[in-house]
Scaffold this active site. Structure first.
Site, PDB file in Angstrom:
ATOM      1  N   GLU A 273      -0.693  -9.448   5.436  1.00  0.00           N
ATOM      2  CA  GLU A 273       0.574  -8.916   5.950  1.00  0.00           C
ATOM      3  C   GLU A 273       0.292  -7.683   6.791  1.00  0.00           C
ATOM      4  O   GLU A 273      -0.215  -6.678   6.290  1.00  0.00           O
ATOM      5  CB  GLU A 273       1.517  -8.546   4.799  1.00  0.00           C
ATOM      6  CG  GLU A 273       2.829  -7.943   5.293  1.00  0.00           C
ATOM      7  CD  GLU A 273       3.797  -7.589   4.186  1.00  0.00           C
ATOM      8  OE1 GLU A 273       3.348  -7.191   3.094  1.00  0.00           O
ATOM      9  OE2 GLU A 273       5.008  -7.720   4.415  1.00  0.00           O
TER      10      GLU A 273
ATOM     11  N   LYS B 180      13.784   5.614  -7.993  1.00  0.00           N
ATOM     12  CA  LYS B 180      12.547   6.270  -7.557  1.00  0.00           C
ATOM     13  C   LYS B 180      12.304   5.917  -6.092  1.00  0.00           C
ATOM     14  O   LYS B 180      12.078   4.754  -5.757  1.00  0.00           O
ATOM     15  CB  LYS B 180      11.399   5.783  -8.441  1.00  0.00           C
ATOM     16  CG  LYS B 180      10.022   5.849  -7.810  1.00  0.00           C
ATOM     17  CD  LYS B 180       9.450   7.227  -7.675  1.00  0.00           C
ATOM     18  CE  LYS B 180       8.039   7.077  -7.120  1.00  0.00           C
ATOM     19  NZ  LYS B 180       8.005   7.101  -5.625  1.00  0.00           N
TER      20      LYS B 180
ATOM     21  N   SER C 217      10.313   6.256  -2.362  1.00  0.00           N
ATOM     22  CA  SER C 217       8.894   6.311  -1.982  1.00  0.00           C
ATOM     23  C   SER C 217       8.460   7.737  -1.677  1.00  0.00           C
ATOM     24  O   SER C 217       9.284   8.586  -1.314  1.00  0.00           O
ATOM     25  CB  SER C 217       8.680   5.456  -0.727  1.00  0.00           C
ATOM     26  OG  SER C 217       7.376   5.649  -0.227  1.00  0.00           O
ATOM     27  N   GLU C 218       7.132   7.979  -1.735  1.00  0.00           N
ATOM     28  CA  GLU C 218       6.602   9.294  -1.367  1.00  0.00           C
ATOM     29  C   GLU C 218       6.812   9.564   0.118  1.00  0.00           C
ATOM     30  O   GLU C 218       6.971  10.692   0.539  1.00  0.00           O
ATOM     31  CB  GLU C 218       5.079   9.361  -1.563  1.00  0.00           C
ATOM     32  CG  GLU C 218       4.463   9.074  -2.855  1.00  0.00           C
ATOM     33  CD  GLU C 218       4.456   7.620  -3.268  1.00  0.00           C
ATOM     34  OE1 GLU C 218       5.284   6.829  -2.795  1.00  0.00           O
ATOM     35  OE2 GLU C 218       3.645   7.278  -4.114  1.00  0.00           O
TER      36      GLU C 218
ATOM     37  N   CYS D 293       9.900  -6.437   5.425  1.00  0.00           N
ATOM     38  CA  CYS D 293       9.341  -7.519   4.605  1.00  0.00           C
ATOM     39  C   CYS D 293       9.701  -8.884   5.178  1.00  0.00           C
ATOM     40  O   CYS D 293       8.864  -9.775   5.200  1.00  0.00           O
ATOM     41  CB  CYS D 293       9.882  -7.426   3.193  1.00  0.00           C
ATOM     42  SG  CYS D 293      11.665  -7.465   3.137  1.00  0.00           S
TER      43      CYS D 293
ATOM     44  N   GLU E 273      10.216  -7.681  -5.564  1.00  0.00           N
ATOM     45  CA  GLU E 273      10.295  -8.160  -4.192  1.00  0.00           C
ATOM     46  C   GLU E 273       9.098  -7.557  -3.452  1.00  0.00           C
ATOM     47  O   GLU E 273       9.059  -6.348  -3.215  1.00  0.00           O
ATOM     48  CB  GLU E 273      11.618  -7.744  -3.547  1.00  0.00           C
ATOM     49  CG  GLU E 273      11.813  -8.413  -2.189  1.00  0.00           C
ATOM     50  CD  GLU E 273      12.556  -7.537  -1.225  1.00  0.00           C
ATOM     51  OE1 GLU E 273      13.677  -7.144  -1.568  1.00  0.00           O
ATOM     52  OE2 GLU E 273      11.997  -7.238  -0.165  1.00  0.00           O
ATOM     53  N   LEU E 274       8.117  -8.402  -3.186  1.00  0.00           N
ATOM     54  CA  LEU E 274       6.828  -7.888  -2.747  1.00  0.00           C
ATOM     55  C   LEU E 274       6.566  -8.232  -1.270  1.00  0.00           C
ATOM     56  O   LEU E 274       7.495  -8.482  -0.518  1.00  0.00           O
ATOM     57  CB  LEU E 274       5.741  -8.439  -3.662  1.00  0.00           C
ATOM     58  CG  LEU E 274       6.004  -8.180  -5.168  1.00  0.00           C
ATOM     59  CD1 LEU E 274       4.930  -8.813  -6.024  1.00  0.00           C
ATOM     60  CD2 LEU E 274       6.141  -6.699  -5.467  1.00  0.00           C
TER      61      LEU E 274
ATOM     62  N   SER F 218       4.616  -3.318  -2.458  1.00  0.00           N
ATOM     63  CA  SER F 218       3.442  -4.175  -2.261  1.00  0.00           C
ATOM     64  C   SER F 218       3.121  -5.015  -3.491  1.00  0.00           C
ATOM     65  O   SER F 218       3.488  -4.655  -4.617  1.00  0.00           O
ATOM     66  CB  SER F 218       2.228  -3.282  -1.970  1.00  0.00           C
ATOM     67  OG  SER F 218       1.987  -2.473  -3.116  1.00  0.00           O
TER      68      SER F 218
ATOM     69  N   TRP G 123       9.134   2.677   1.571  1.00  0.00           N
ATOM     70  CA  TRP G 123       9.552   3.612   2.631  1.00  0.00           C
ATOM     71  C   TRP G 123      10.198   2.930   3.827  1.00  0.00           C
ATOM     72  O   TRP G 123      10.761   3.593   4.679  1.00  0.00           O
ATOM     73  CB  TRP G 123       8.367   4.431   3.124  1.00  0.00           C
ATOM     74  CG  TRP G 123       7.115   3.643   3.371  1.00  0.00           C
ATOM     75  CD1 TRP G 123       6.056   3.522   2.511  1.00  0.00           C
ATOM     76  CD2 TRP G 123       6.786   2.841   4.510  1.00  0.00           C
ATOM     77  NE1 TRP G 123       5.093   2.695   3.047  1.00  0.00           N
ATOM     78  CE2 TRP G 123       5.512   2.265   4.273  1.00  0.00           C
ATOM     79  CE3 TRP G 123       7.431   2.544   5.702  1.00  0.00           C
ATOM     80  CZ2 TRP G 123       4.877   1.422   5.170  1.00  0.00           C
ATOM     81  CZ3 TRP G 123       6.805   1.698   6.609  1.00  0.00           C
ATOM     82  CH2 TRP G 123       5.545   1.140   6.335  1.00  0.00           C
TER      83      TRP G 123
ATOM     84  N   LYS H  20       5.748 -17.544  -5.027  1.00  0.00           N
ATOM     85  CA  LYS H  20       4.334 -17.168  -5.198  1.00  0.00           C
ATOM     86  C   LYS H  20       4.182 -15.642  -5.359  1.00  0.00           C
ATOM     87  O   LYS H  20       4.985 -15.013  -6.048  1.00  0.00           O
ATOM     88  CB  LYS H  20       3.511 -17.731  -4.019  1.00  0.00           C
ATOM     89  CG  LYS H  20       3.593 -19.257  -3.900  1.00  0.00           C
ATOM     90  CD  LYS H  20       2.647 -19.832  -2.868  1.00  0.00           C
ATOM     91  CE  LYS H  20       3.219 -19.885  -1.482  1.00  0.00           C
ATOM     92  NZ  LYS H  20       2.338 -20.596  -0.504  1.00  0.00           N
TER      93      LYS H  20
END
Ligand code: TXE
Length: 496
Positions: free
Chosen positions: A393, A182, A184-185, A291, A256-257, A235, A158, A465
Site C-alpha cells: 500500500e 485516541k 493520531s500523533e 484507505c 479497519e486497516l 495500519s 492521521w 482478509k
C-alpha cells in the site's frame, strides 16, 4: 503568518474537563510543507491519563446507557447543529489542519464540516435500533433487544481523523456506550480542538479525548479491563498489536486497516476527460493518503493506451505546493515516514527499469525542493507485479498502471493481495459490473467511480482478509457497538 497561525498547545479532555497531560508533557507538530516550522504542541498523554479517561467513561456509562435511544439520538442531533455554527472557528480549524496535515484547504474544510452529517445518520439509525425485534411462538415468544457494551476505545489515524471518527463515534454514543477517543500523533491539533468542543457538549465522562504516542498509550487503552469495545483504524501492523492487547480481556475489536484497492477498467468502459479527472481524484485526493483510494489500476489491453494518455493528462493538471494556496490541488505527504515509503517505491520501480512519469507542476520550485514532503504524482506504467508499488500500500502520490487480456486475469490480479478493502469496476454494462464485483475479495466495490466521492455512507464499510475485521458505517456500523440480548418466554406471555 497571520495571527491565526500562532503556535498553539492543545490539551486532553477527561471527565468533563480539558486539561494538560500528566506532568504537562507535550510534543511538537510540524508543518509537512516546511518541516522546520512548528505549528503547535499536542498534549502527550501517559498511561495514568489513559486510566483516568477509561474510569471517567466507565463512571458515566450507567446514566448515559439508561437514556432512551431517542434521547441519545436527539443529543447527537443537537451536537451536529453546533459543530458548524461558528464559521470563524470552522475556518480557523480548517486552516490549522492544512498547516499541520498538508492536505489542501478544500479538503480540510470538508473534514471540519461533514462530521455533523454522520452524527445525524447515526441518530437516524438510533431510532431503528430502539425497536426490539419480536419473534412470536409457539412454543416461545422472544424479543431481541440491543444493549450497549460499555466503554468504547476509538482509535484513528492521521489521514482523515474526523471523517473516520464520524464512522464510529456517533454510532458508539447512540447505542449507549461511553467513549475514549485516541487521535493520531500526527496532525493532532485541529482534531483535538474539534473533539474537545464535542466532548464538552456531552454529560461529564461520556466523551473523553486523548492525544499522545500510540506506542506508549495504545496497549494501556486497548488492554484496559474496563474497555468493552475497541474500534481501530490504521495500519495492519498496529491492528495486530491491538488484537493481541484486546485479547487479554476478550474485548471485541473492529479493525479497519490498510488497503491496496484495485480498479478494473474493462474494455467497454466509458472513458472521457471527466472520467479521467474522477480517476485522478480517486487516486490522488489527500495526496493519495486515503484507505479507499484507487491504488492499483488494471486496464484492458484494448483501452490501455487511451487510459494512459487520458489519465496522464489529468495528472499533469495537478498543482503541487502549499495546501493553503487556492491554486494548489496537491499538498505534501503528511510525515517523513510515509514520504519515505512512497519515494522508496518510486525509486525501486525506476531502478528495476519501469517507466515512471512524475506529473503536474510545482509553481513554487523553492518550496518544492525546500525539504517539505512534496512528491509529484508518479505513474508507473506497465508495472511488474513484483514491484512494491503493486504489492504494497503506497498511501501516497504514486500509482501503478497494468494491462490485462481477460476478465479472469484481471480478477485474479486484483485478488492477489493480502488486502481486500475496496475495489472498482469500470464498464458500461451494469450486469457485468455486478458479476465482476462479486468475484472481487473486497468489502466495498465502486462501479464507474472509486473512493470517498463515490462512497455511500449507508453501506457497511470494512475489509476482507488483512484489511480488517467488522464494519463501520451503515446500520451494521451501529450494531457493531450493541450487544444483542434475547428475552424469551412461553408463547402468549410476552407477545400476547
Ligand atoms: O497508522 P498507524 P498511521 C494505514 C496505511 C498507512 C499506515 C500508517 O497503510 O501507511 O496505516 O498510518 C495508534 N495500540 N492506514 O500512521 O501507525 C496511533 O497513535 C493502539 C490505513 O496513521 O497504524 C494512531 O492513532 N493504538 C487506514 C493509530 O494507532 C496504536 C487509514 C494509527 O496508527 C498503537 C490510515 C498501539 N500499539 C492509515 N500504536 C484505513 N484503512 O483507513 C499506534 N497506535
Amino acid at each position: 503568518m497571520s495571527n491565526m497561525d500562532n503556535v498553539i498547545t492543545t490539551e486532553i479532555f477527561i471527565n468533563g474537563e480539558s486539561r494538560p497531560a500528566t506532568g504537562g508533557a507535550v510534543y511538537d507538530i510540524h508543518n509537512p510543507a516546511r518541516p522546520k516550522e512548528i505549528v503547535g504542541h499536542a498534549a502527550a498523554a501517559n498511561e495514568k491519563d489513559v486510566d483516568q479517561a477509561v474510569r471517567a467513561a466507565h463512571a458515566a456509562f450507567p446514566a448515559w446507557s439508561e437514556l432512551s435511544y431517542g434521547e441519545r439520538a436527539n443529543k447527537l442531533r443537537e451536537v451536529a447543529a453546533k459543530l458548524t455554527e461558528d464559521e470563524e472557528d470552522v475556518k480557523y480549524r480548517s486552516r490549522l489542519f492544512t498547516r499541520e496535515h498538508g492536505k489542501i484547504a478544500r479538503e480540510t474544510l470538508l473534514e471540519m464540516t461533514r462530521l455533523g452529517d454522520r452524527f445525524l445518520q447515526a441518530a437516524g439509525y438510533g431510532d431503528r435500533v430502539a425497536i426490539d425485534e419480536e419473534i412470536k411462538g409457539p412454543p416461545f415468544d422472544t424479543i431481541v433487544t440491543r444493549q450497549p457494551a460499555g466503554v468504547a476505545a476509538l482509535i484513528v489515524p492521521w489521514n482523515w481523523p474526523l471523517s473516520i471518527l464520524g464512522a464510529k463515534l456517533p454510532q458508539a454514543l447512540v447505542t449507549g456506550n461511553t467513549v475514549v477517543v485516541k487521535i493520531s500523533e500526527y496532525s493532532a491539533l485541529a482534531p483535538a480542538l474539534t473533539l474537545l468542543k464535542i466532548a464538552a457538549l456531552f454529560p461529564t465522562g461520556v466523551v473523553n479525548v486523548l492525544t499522545g504516542d500510540g506506542r506508549e498509550i495504545g496497549d494501556p487503552l486497548t488492554g484496559h479491563p474496563l474497555v468493552r469495545r475497541v474500534n481501530f483504524t490504521g495500519s495492519a501492523r498496529v491492528g495486530r498489536m491491538v488484537m493481541k492487547s484486546a485479547a487479554e480481556n476478550i474485548t471485541p475489536v473492529t479493525l479497519e486497516l490498510g488497503g491496496n484497492d484495485a480498479a478494473l477498467i474493462l474494455e467497454d468502459a466509458e472513458l472521457n476527460d471527466e472520467v479521467f479527472t474522477r480517476m485522478y481524484w480517486a487516486a490522488f485526493a489527500s495526496t493519495g493518503q486515503i484507505c479507499m483510494a484507487l491504488k492499483r489500476m488494471y486496464v484492458h489491453e484494448k483501452r490501455y493506451d487511451e487510459v494512459v494518455d487520458g489519465f496522464t493528462a489529468a495528472c499533469e493538471r495537478a498543482v503541487i505546493g502549499d495546501g493553503l494556496l487556492p491554486e494548489t490541488t496537491m499538498g505534501p505527504v503528511n510525515n517523513a515516514g510515509q514520504f519515505k515509503i512512497v519515494v522508496d517505491m518510486i525509486n525501486e520501480a525506476r531502478a528495476k527499469g519501469a517507466e515512471v512519469r512524475e506529473c503536474g507542476s510545482a509553481p513554487d520550485e523553492e518550496l518544492y525542493k525546500g525539504g517539505g514532503y512534496f512528491q509529484k504524482p508518479a505513474l508507473v506504467y506497465d508495472a511488474d507485479p513484483s514491484l512494491s508499488i503493486v504489492k504494497d500500500e503506497q498511501f501516497g502520490p504514486a500509482l501503478p498502471i497494468m494491462k490485462f487480456k481477460t476478465e479472469d486475469e484481471a480478477v485474479a490480479a486484483a485478488n492477489d493481495s493480502e488486502f481486500g478493502l475496496c475495489s472498482s469496476v469500470w464498464t458500461s454494462d451494469a450486469e457485468r459490473a455486478v458479476r465482476v464485483a462479486k468475484r472481487l475479495e473486497a468489502g466495498y466495490t465502486y462501479l464507474n467511480g472509486h473512493g470517498p466521492m463515490a462512497q455511500d455512507g449507508r453501506g457497511p464499510f470494512g475489509g476482507f482478509k488483512q484489511s480488517g475485521i467488522g464494519r463501520n458505517l451503515g446500520y451494521d456500523g451501529v450494531l457493531a457497538f450493541a450487544e444483542p440480548h434475547s428475552i424469551s418466554g412461553p408463547a402468549g406471555f410476552l407477545l400476547g
